[in-house]
Design a protein around this motif. Sequence first.
Motif, PDB file in Angstrom:
ATOM      1  N   THR A 165       1.044  -1.225  -0.025  1.00  0.00           N
ATOM      2  CA  THR A 165      -0.177   0.009   0.014  1.00  0.00           C
ATOM      3  C   THR A 165       0.960   1.254   0.036  1.00  0.00           C
ATOM      4  N   ASP A 166       1.168   1.600  -1.178  1.00  0.00           N
ATOM      5  CA  ASP A 166       2.185   2.933  -1.316  1.00  0.00           C
ATOM      6  C   ASP A 166       1.301   4.037  -1.085  1.00  0.00           C
ATOM      7  N   ARG A 167       2.162   5.118  -0.533  1.00  0.00           N
ATOM      8  CA  ARG A 167       1.618   6.562  -0.282  1.00  0.00           C
ATOM      9  C   ARG A 167       0.351   6.382   0.786  1.00  0.00           C
ATOM     10  N   ARG A 168       0.374   5.711   1.582  1.00  0.00           N
ATOM     11  CA  ARG A 168      -0.792   5.816   2.735  1.00  0.00           C
ATOM     12  C   ARG A 168      -0.173   6.947   3.806  1.00  0.00           C
ATOM     13  N   LEU A 169      -1.380   7.458   4.208  1.00  0.00           N
ATOM     14  CA  LEU A 169      -1.167   8.172   5.306  1.00  0.00           C
ATOM     15  C   LEU A 169      -0.773   7.432   6.662  1.00  0.00           C
ATOM     16  N   VAL A 170       0.028   7.798   7.456  1.00  0.00           N
ATOM     17  CA  VAL A 170       0.422   7.040   8.479  1.00  0.00           C
ATOM     18  C   VAL A 170       0.919   8.015   9.649  1.00  0.00           C
ATOM     19  N   SER A 171       0.944   7.548  11.077  1.00  0.00           N
ATOM     20  CA  SER A 171       1.597   8.125  11.903  1.00  0.00           C
ATOM     21  C   SER A 171       2.689   7.362  12.562  1.00  0.00           C
ATOM     22  N   PHE A 172       3.842   7.933  13.117  1.00  0.00           N
ATOM     23  CA  PHE A 172       5.041   7.226  13.645  1.00  0.00           C
ATOM     24  C   PHE A 172       5.131   8.064  14.708  1.00  0.00           C
TER      25      PHE A 172
END
Length: 514
Positions: A59-66
């Motif tokens: 799943t490329d270019r997903r919105l994520v938090s880290f």
Amino acid sequence: MVSSELADAFDPTRVILSLYDQDIDSFPAKVAAHFDKIFASKDAFDEIPSLHTIDPRQTDRRLVSFRAMIQDTSPSPEMYLARHSNGKCGGWGLVDDSGTEDIDYSDLRENTVLWAVSVPGESPWVGGDDAPRPLFPVSHPHKFPVPEHHFGVQVKLYDTSQSDSLKSTDAVTLVGILTLESLAEESDSPNALPVLTLHVLFTRELPITIIPRVFPYVPAVSSVRVLREELISWMADEGLGGDKDAAEWVLLNIIGTVQSRTPPLLPLSLTLSRFPASKTPATTPNLSIVLSHLLPLLVTLPLSLETLNNSSFSPESKDEDLHSGRLQLPRGSVCVITEGGVTEGDVFDRGVRNLRALQEMMTNQTLEYIFPFSRFTFPTDVVCLVLSEGKKSTFFQTSTNVRIQPKDGCELYGSAVKLPSPESLAMFRDLVGGAKTGKVTQISESVAEYIQEDFVAERKSAPTPAEAVTSDDLIHRMMVARLLTLSMHQSEVTTEIWERVKVLERARCERLKA
């Protein structure tokens, strides 16, 4: 009901393209403000998937938090095309899909490139993710301070107001678009391997306790003093062989932070002496397990000749790549150092440097970063707790030495730690975390006068000049008084607290004579 704006935000590429207004200089700040506003509420923010749970190969270019610690700020900035020849937006990993592009060099801008790692020493209960392992193979393990499973990402920031504020060891939550890309400095190499890359949309600074805490804390069930006594009893029973005096000193130790650097009001460093070594190598002391249930950030550093001579405690740049050291830890961390694993043998030059770095952190709350032609000292805010077999620490000078007196037959290693009820444990965490964020106001004139008169009277009553309390003793007691005040979730030192400090000190000194 989920708003359409919030739903759209989970396709960040489309949102960026729709926001684009051709003003390439102000656009990065506009993007940051837009996404920050959408996810301002906790409920909205919690909907962002964690980077732990995403495989960018699928799943490329997903919105994520880290939730991450900034490990390396030294990579050179990267030039990117902020506006493509077709007029479309650049940056955040967006590329021109027309196949050909004539570059207008006036449309080039710089982004900031960093390296960030999962937060070292983060306790499993903090994230609620059960300490997940990344779905993508870990790269660059030399950039993580603690030799455990972890992962790191290349970070690219486009809003200069965000990038200018980030420093090494800062703990932050990064929200952005996840891709797989080569390292910025290897982008022209045909053999470059892809790494996790996060194109940041906005950032959130994390508090020193990772999870927000309140000071003063007012528990719903019991008074602070009763809750404090329950906490000390549990720490003593499960981690210190029933020694409540030692447990109270540990509590004062772990709530310490850097209150001020000028004048220096630094955390209390503590040695628990006569702490037996484990009969089994690499066994974690029960005390570390107990503290891991209370503290969001805890690292246990078992000293051995192998660790001292063959690892690095200070970060060091090699081939323009910053290798992390074991002491590169975020502010608010507690580091438990065990000396029982050091056997007979030689401590070589690297080992001596490692011991010196750890002592410098204890004494001055600073850590040296080593570069090929220079060394730079950076501030730290890490509490140190030393477990030593001898009458005092073999290697370190600490603020306080407490001789542990466990009950007969009590095991300090390997026994199962009994946890309190979930409700009690939550209140213990609130108590400890809140105390760590608190501040002691100026001591009132009446209390200051009481302390001064008490100090003078104690000096006069000493049997001999050698046994009289000194100005250093007074400074130490004032440090303990501040911590004792915070542990009771008060903001002002009282005469009652001062008398309690004297009781603790007398008991501690009597133990050392035994």
